[in-house]
Structures are given as structure tokens and as C-alpha cells.
Design a protein around this motif. Sequence first.
Motif, PDB file in Angstrom:
ATOM      1  N   ASP A   1      -6.245 -22.975 -17.432  1.00 16.30           N
ATOM      2  CA  ASP A   1      -6.039 -22.879 -15.986  1.00 16.30           C
ATOM      3  C   ASP A   1      -4.690 -22.214 -15.698  1.00 16.30           C
ATOM      4  O   ASP A   1      -3.722 -22.394 -16.452  1.00 16.30           O
ATOM      5  CB  ASP A   1      -6.052 -24.276 -15.352  1.00 16.30           C
ATOM      6  CG  ASP A   1      -7.447 -24.894 -15.330  1.00 16.30           C
ATOM      7  OD1 ASP A   1      -8.434 -24.160 -15.511  1.00 16.30           O
ATOM      8  OD2 ASP A   1      -7.536 -26.128 -15.137  1.00 16.30           O
ATOM      9  N   ALA A   2      -4.643 -21.461 -14.604  1.00 14.67           N
ATOM     10  CA  ALA A   2      -3.419 -20.711 -14.299  1.00 14.67           C
ATOM     11  C   ALA A   2      -3.295 -20.499 -12.798  1.00 14.67           C
ATOM     12  O   ALA A   2      -4.220 -20.773 -12.027  1.00 14.67           O
ATOM     13  CB  ALA A   2      -3.430 -19.366 -15.026  1.00 14.67           C
ATOM     14  N   ARG A   3      -2.143 -19.984 -12.400  1.00 20.92           N
ATOM     15  CA  ARG A   3      -1.897 -19.648 -11.004  1.00 20.92           C
ATOM     16  C   ARG A   3      -1.118 -18.331 -10.959  1.00 20.92           C
ATOM     17  O   ARG A   3      -0.566 -17.875 -11.960  1.00 20.92           O
ATOM     18  CB  ARG A   3      -1.112 -20.756 -10.306  1.00 20.92           C
ATOM     19  CG  ARG A   3       0.220 -21.088 -10.969  1.00 20.92           C
ATOM     20  CD  ARG A   3       0.990 -22.148 -10.217  1.00 20.92           C
ATOM     21  NE  ARG A   3       2.118 -22.634 -11.009  1.00 20.92           N
ATOM     22  CZ  ARG A   3       2.150 -23.828 -11.591  1.00 20.92           C
ATOM     23  NH1 ARG A   3       1.120 -24.663 -11.471  1.00 20.92           N
ATOM     24  NH2 ARG A   3       3.204 -24.200 -12.300  1.00 20.92           N
ATOM     25  N   GLY A   4      -1.077 -17.734  -9.762  1.00 15.64           N
ATOM     26  CA  GLY A   4      -0.352 -16.489  -9.602  1.00 15.64           C
ATOM     27  C   GLY A   4      -1.118 -15.497  -8.752  1.00 15.64           C
ATOM     28  O   GLY A   4      -2.124 -15.841  -8.115  1.00 15.64           O
ATOM     29  N   THR A   5      -0.653 -14.255  -8.764  1.00 17.46           N
ATOM     30  CA  THR A   5      -1.251 -13.228  -7.915  1.00 17.46           C
ATOM     31  C   THR A   5      -1.417 -11.913  -8.659  1.00 17.46           C
ATOM     32  O   THR A   5      -0.702 -11.624  -9.624  1.00 17.46           O
ATOM     33  CB  THR A   5      -0.391 -12.972  -6.665  1.00 17.46           C
ATOM     34  OG1 THR A   5       0.928 -12.585  -7.085  1.00 17.46           O
ATOM     35  CG2 THR A   5      -0.307 -14.206  -5.789  1.00 17.46           C
ATOM     36  N   VAL A   6      -2.373 -11.134  -8.180  1.00 14.98           N
ATOM     37  CA  VAL A   6      -2.593  -9.763  -8.665  1.00 14.98           C
ATOM     38  C   VAL A   6      -2.738  -8.862  -7.446  1.00 14.98           C
ATOM     39  O   VAL A   6      -3.381  -9.235  -6.458  1.00 14.98           O
ATOM     40  CB  VAL A   6      -3.877  -9.671  -9.522  1.00 14.98           C
ATOM     41  CG1 VAL A   6      -4.209  -8.211  -9.845  1.00 14.98           C
ATOM     42  CG2 VAL A   6      -3.731 -10.469 -10.808  1.00 14.98           C
ATOM     43  N   HIS A   7      -2.118  -7.693  -7.512  1.00 10.64           N
ATOM     44  CA  HIS A   7      -2.314  -6.666  -6.479  1.00 10.64           C
ATOM     45  C   HIS A   7      -2.589  -5.349  -7.185  1.00 10.64           C
ATOM     46  O   HIS A   7      -1.974  -5.036  -8.207  1.00 10.64           O
ATOM     47  CB  HIS A   7      -1.067  -6.505  -5.604  1.00 10.64           C
ATOM     48  CG  HIS A   7      -1.201  -5.393  -4.599  1.00 10.64           C
ATOM     49  ND1 HIS A   7      -1.869  -5.542  -3.403  1.00 10.64           N
ATOM     50  CD2 HIS A   7      -0.771  -4.107  -4.639  1.00 10.64           C
ATOM     51  CE1 HIS A   7      -1.843  -4.401  -2.736  1.00 10.64           C
ATOM     52  NE2 HIS A   7      -1.174  -3.513  -3.457  1.00 10.64           N
ATOM     53  N   PHE A   8      -3.546  -4.598  -6.677  1.00  8.77           N
ATOM     54  CA  PHE A   8      -3.760  -3.262  -7.234  1.00  8.77           C
ATOM     55  C   PHE A   8      -4.139  -2.281  -6.141  1.00  8.77           C
ATOM     56  O   PHE A   8      -4.661  -2.650  -5.089  1.00  8.77           O
ATOM     57  CB  PHE A   8      -4.800  -3.254  -8.363  1.00  8.77           C
ATOM     58  CG  PHE A   8      -6.118  -3.893  -8.031  1.00  8.77           C
ATOM     59  CD1 PHE A   8      -7.190  -3.149  -7.571  1.00  8.77           C
ATOM     60  CD2 PHE A   8      -6.306  -5.259  -8.231  1.00  8.77           C
ATOM     61  CE1 PHE A   8      -8.411  -3.735  -7.302  1.00  8.77           C
ATOM     62  CE2 PHE A   8      -7.526  -5.853  -7.963  1.00  8.77           C
ATOM     63  CZ  PHE A   8      -8.578  -5.087  -7.492  1.00  8.77           C
ATOM     64  N   SER A   9      -3.818  -1.013  -6.401  1.00 11.05           N
ATOM     65  CA  SER A   9      -4.096   0.053  -5.442  1.00 11.05           C
ATOM     66  C   SER A   9      -4.598   1.284  -6.173  1.00 11.05           C
ATOM     67  O   SER A   9      -4.286   1.499  -7.350  1.00 11.05           O
ATOM     68  CB  SER A   9      -2.831   0.401  -4.642  1.00 11.05           C
ATOM     69  OG  SER A   9      -1.825   0.913  -5.493  1.00 11.05           O
ATOM     70  N   HIS A  10      -5.384   2.087  -5.470  1.00 10.94           N
ATOM     71  CA  HIS A  10      -5.984   3.293  -6.045  1.00 10.94           C
ATOM     72  C   HIS A  10      -5.911   4.409  -5.009  1.00 10.94           C
ATOM     73  O   HIS A  10      -6.606   4.376  -4.003  1.00 10.94           O
ATOM     74  CB  HIS A  10      -7.434   3.013  -6.445  1.00 10.94           C
ATOM     75  CG  HIS A  10      -8.125   4.172  -7.072  1.00 10.94           C
ATOM     76  ND1 HIS A  10      -9.400   4.070  -7.588  1.00 10.94           N
ATOM     77  CD2 HIS A  10      -7.752   5.459  -7.289  1.00 10.94           C
ATOM     78  CE1 HIS A  10      -9.771   5.247  -8.077  1.00 10.94           C
ATOM     79  NE2 HIS A  10      -8.785   6.103  -7.888  1.00 10.94           N
ATOM     80  N   HIS A  11      -5.044   5.383  -5.274  1.00  5.48           N
ATOM     81  CA  HIS A  11      -4.914   6.556  -4.404  1.00  5.48           C
ATOM     82  C   HIS A  11      -5.699   7.703  -5.038  1.00  5.48           C
ATOM     83  O   HIS A  11      -5.385   8.137  -6.148  1.00  5.48           O
ATOM     84  CB  HIS A  11      -3.445   6.942  -4.246  1.00  5.48           C
ATOM     85  CG  HIS A  11      -3.228   8.160  -3.406  1.00  5.48           C
ATOM     86  ND1 HIS A  11      -2.062   8.897  -3.431  1.00  5.48           N
ATOM     87  CD2 HIS A  11      -4.047   8.785  -2.514  1.00  5.48           C
ATOM     88  CE1 HIS A  11      -2.160   9.912  -2.594  1.00  5.48           C
ATOM     89  NE2 HIS A  11      -3.352   9.873  -2.032  1.00  5.48           N
ATOM     90  N   VAL A  12      -6.727   8.169  -4.336  1.00  6.17           N
ATOM     91  CA  VAL A  12      -7.587   9.240  -4.846  1.00  6.17           C
ATOM     92  C   VAL A  12      -6.869  10.575  -4.678  1.00  6.17           C
ATOM     93  O   VAL A  12      -6.478  10.952  -3.568  1.00  6.17           O
ATOM     94  CB  VAL A  12      -8.939   9.257  -4.117  1.00  6.17           C
ATOM     95  CG1 VAL A  12      -9.821  10.373  -4.663  1.00  6.17           C
ATOM     96  CG2 VAL A  12      -9.639   7.906  -4.266  1.00  6.17           C
ATOM     97  N   VAL A  13      -6.689  11.294  -5.778  1.00  2.95           N
ATOM     98  CA  VAL A  13      -5.932  12.544  -5.773  1.00  2.95           C
ATOM     99  C   VAL A  13      -6.531  13.555  -4.793  1.00  2.95           C
ATOM    100  O   VAL A  13      -7.747  13.654  -4.633  1.00  2.95           O
ATOM    101  CB  VAL A  13      -5.880  13.141  -7.194  1.00  2.95           C
ATOM    102  CG1 VAL A  13      -7.263  13.564  -7.674  1.00  2.95           C
ATOM    103  CG2 VAL A  13      -4.910  14.329  -7.257  1.00  2.95           C
ATOM    104  N   GLY A  14      -5.653  14.285  -4.111  1.00  2.72           N
ATOM    105  CA  GLY A  14      -6.091  15.338  -3.201  1.00  2.72           C
ATOM    106  C   GLY A  14      -6.601  14.852  -1.865  1.00  2.72           C
ATOM    107  O   GLY A  14      -7.106  15.635  -1.061  1.00  2.72           O
ATOM    108  N   THR A  15      -6.506  13.534  -1.607  1.00  4.77           N
ATOM    109  CA  THR A  15      -6.987  12.959  -0.347  1.00  4.77           C
ATOM    110  C   THR A  15      -5.957  11.968   0.180  1.00  4.77           C
ATOM    111  O   THR A  15      -4.961  11.668  -0.486  1.00  4.77           O
ATOM    112  CB  THR A  15      -8.325  12.222  -0.534  1.00  4.77           C
ATOM    113  OG1 THR A  15      -8.087  10.972  -1.201  1.00  4.77           O
ATOM    114  CG2 THR A  15      -9.305  13.048  -1.353  1.00  4.77           C
ATOM    115  N   THR A  16      -6.228  11.437   1.361  1.00  2.00           N
ATOM    116  CA  THR A  16      -5.412  10.349   1.896  1.00  2.00           C
ATOM    117  C   THR A  16      -6.079   8.998   1.641  1.00  2.00           C
ATOM    118  O   THR A  16      -5.646   7.975   2.159  1.00  2.00           O
ATOM    119  CB  THR A  16      -5.218  10.534   3.415  1.00  2.00           C
ATOM    120  OG1 THR A  16      -6.499  10.561   4.056  1.00  2.00           O
ATOM    121  CG2 THR A  16      -4.466  11.834   3.706  1.00  2.00           C
ATOM    122  N   GLU A  17      -7.131   9.000   0.830  1.00  5.24           N
ATOM    123  CA  GLU A  17      -7.901   7.793   0.553  1.00  5.24           C
ATOM    124  C   GLU A  17      -7.133   6.859  -0.379  1.00  5.24           C
ATOM    125  O   GLU A  17      -6.804   7.223  -1.511  1.00  5.24           O
ATOM    126  CB  GLU A  17      -9.244   8.176  -0.064  1.00  5.24           C
ATOM    127  CG  GLU A  17     -10.183   7.020  -0.316  1.00  5.24           C
ATOM    128  CD  GLU A  17     -11.509   7.479  -0.921  1.00  5.24           C
ATOM    129  OE1 GLU A  17     -12.303   6.597  -1.295  1.00  5.24           O
ATOM    130  OE2 GLU A  17     -11.733   8.704  -1.032  1.00  5.24           O
TER     131      GLU A  17
END
Length: 225
Positions: A106-122
Motif C-alpha cells: 500500500d502507498a500514497r502520493g501523486t502522479v501528474h503527466f502531460s503530453h504536448h503533440v508536436v506541431g500543434t497546440t494540443e
Amino acid sequence: MFRTLRTTSALRTARTFRTRAARTAAAALAGLAVVAVTASAPAGAAASTDPTTTTTATASATARVSGSGRIHYALRPDDDIRFTVDAEGAPNSRPLPGIPHGLPTDARGTVHFSHHVVGTTEVHEADATVDCLATGGPVATLTAVITKSDVMPVGQRIGLSVYDAHGHGRDRLGFSWGVGNADVDKDGNPYQPVVGTCMALAPFAPVTGGGFAVHSVELPTPSAP
């Protein structure tokens, strides 16, 4: 990266498979719970001075993974994909039906991730809460449940793996939806199964910026009956 293989019929079949699997898993977890409840740390255990070794579990020793980094994902080599992890072990803190004392992972904590698609503002992002952490030497696997995302359903569990190179080459990271976690139902339709706690792929993606630290702790040894 965030798209999953799901169809309506596949999801119905997947739910049936999961119900059956849950019964089997419950029996296995019950056995593990016995180990968790009766476990105790060896007397006099101390942390190793070698960062690549694993610390024997003591009351003050806690498994940890932390850091932030950009990865090179071979299937989207030009995209900007980043992860931030802050996780620590909290043994026997998450009671489950039939397992009132929880599990040693058992554990605790946080994860954050992001994905910027090249050549776009996505840009896609997600936050998740850690529920399991297992470590061994420079490697850790952890799982977390999505709490906020524009592309993944809230409540979905994801799996991550981390390799800490300790300055000897690049750190590495793997994520469950990147290159695996696919199955086929009885009708031949692909679907993405549920990720179990602490289940993750090998850390297949090199970290190209930033880095991660793994503090490894052995699982507790069961005491004699």
C-alpha cells in the motif's frame, strides 16, 4: 498515447471477465494479507550506504519514488511527454474486503503527466493518486488512480515503472497504456484490461530531461508462527 482500445461489446465482455478474475484475485489477496498481518522487520536492520541496494524494512524505512522528467517515447518521438511522481510506501493502510489490514505494498502520493503533440497546440494532462508501490534495487513499480484528466476516465488505474540509473546513464520510465496492456475477448475484439495494483510494464522509455530517484525497501519478512 492516451487512446485506448475499447468497443461497447468488448466492454461488456471485459466486465464479465473481470468479475470472474476478481473472485480468483480475492483468494490470492487473502493469502497475501496473512503475510502482511504477521510480518515483522528483522531486529537491527539498517539502511545501506550503497544507493543501488535495497534497504531492509524497519519502522523508519519507507520505499519512495520521486522526481520529474521528460521521456522519449518511441511511438511519438517528437512529442513532449512529461511525468512527475511523488510516491511513498504506506504499508497496510488500505483495507480491502476480506483484507482489513491492507497489503504491504500500500502507498500514497501523486502522479501528474502531460503530453504536448508536436506541431500543434494540443496538450493533454492528467492527475492521479498513488495506491501501490513496490521497489527492488534501482527499480520501482507503482499504480495510481486517475482523479482529473481531459482524456482518461476518472477512476481508471494506471501503472508506472521507474528505473533510477544513479548517475550511470539515463533514468527510464514505463507506463501501462504505452505499448501493452491489451487483451482479446472471446469474440476476438481487443480491449484494455483493468490494471491491478503495482502492475506495470518494464521502464521502456529513456528520460531525456530531469530524473527520478528510487529509495528501495524490502518487503517485510513474515515472523515465525
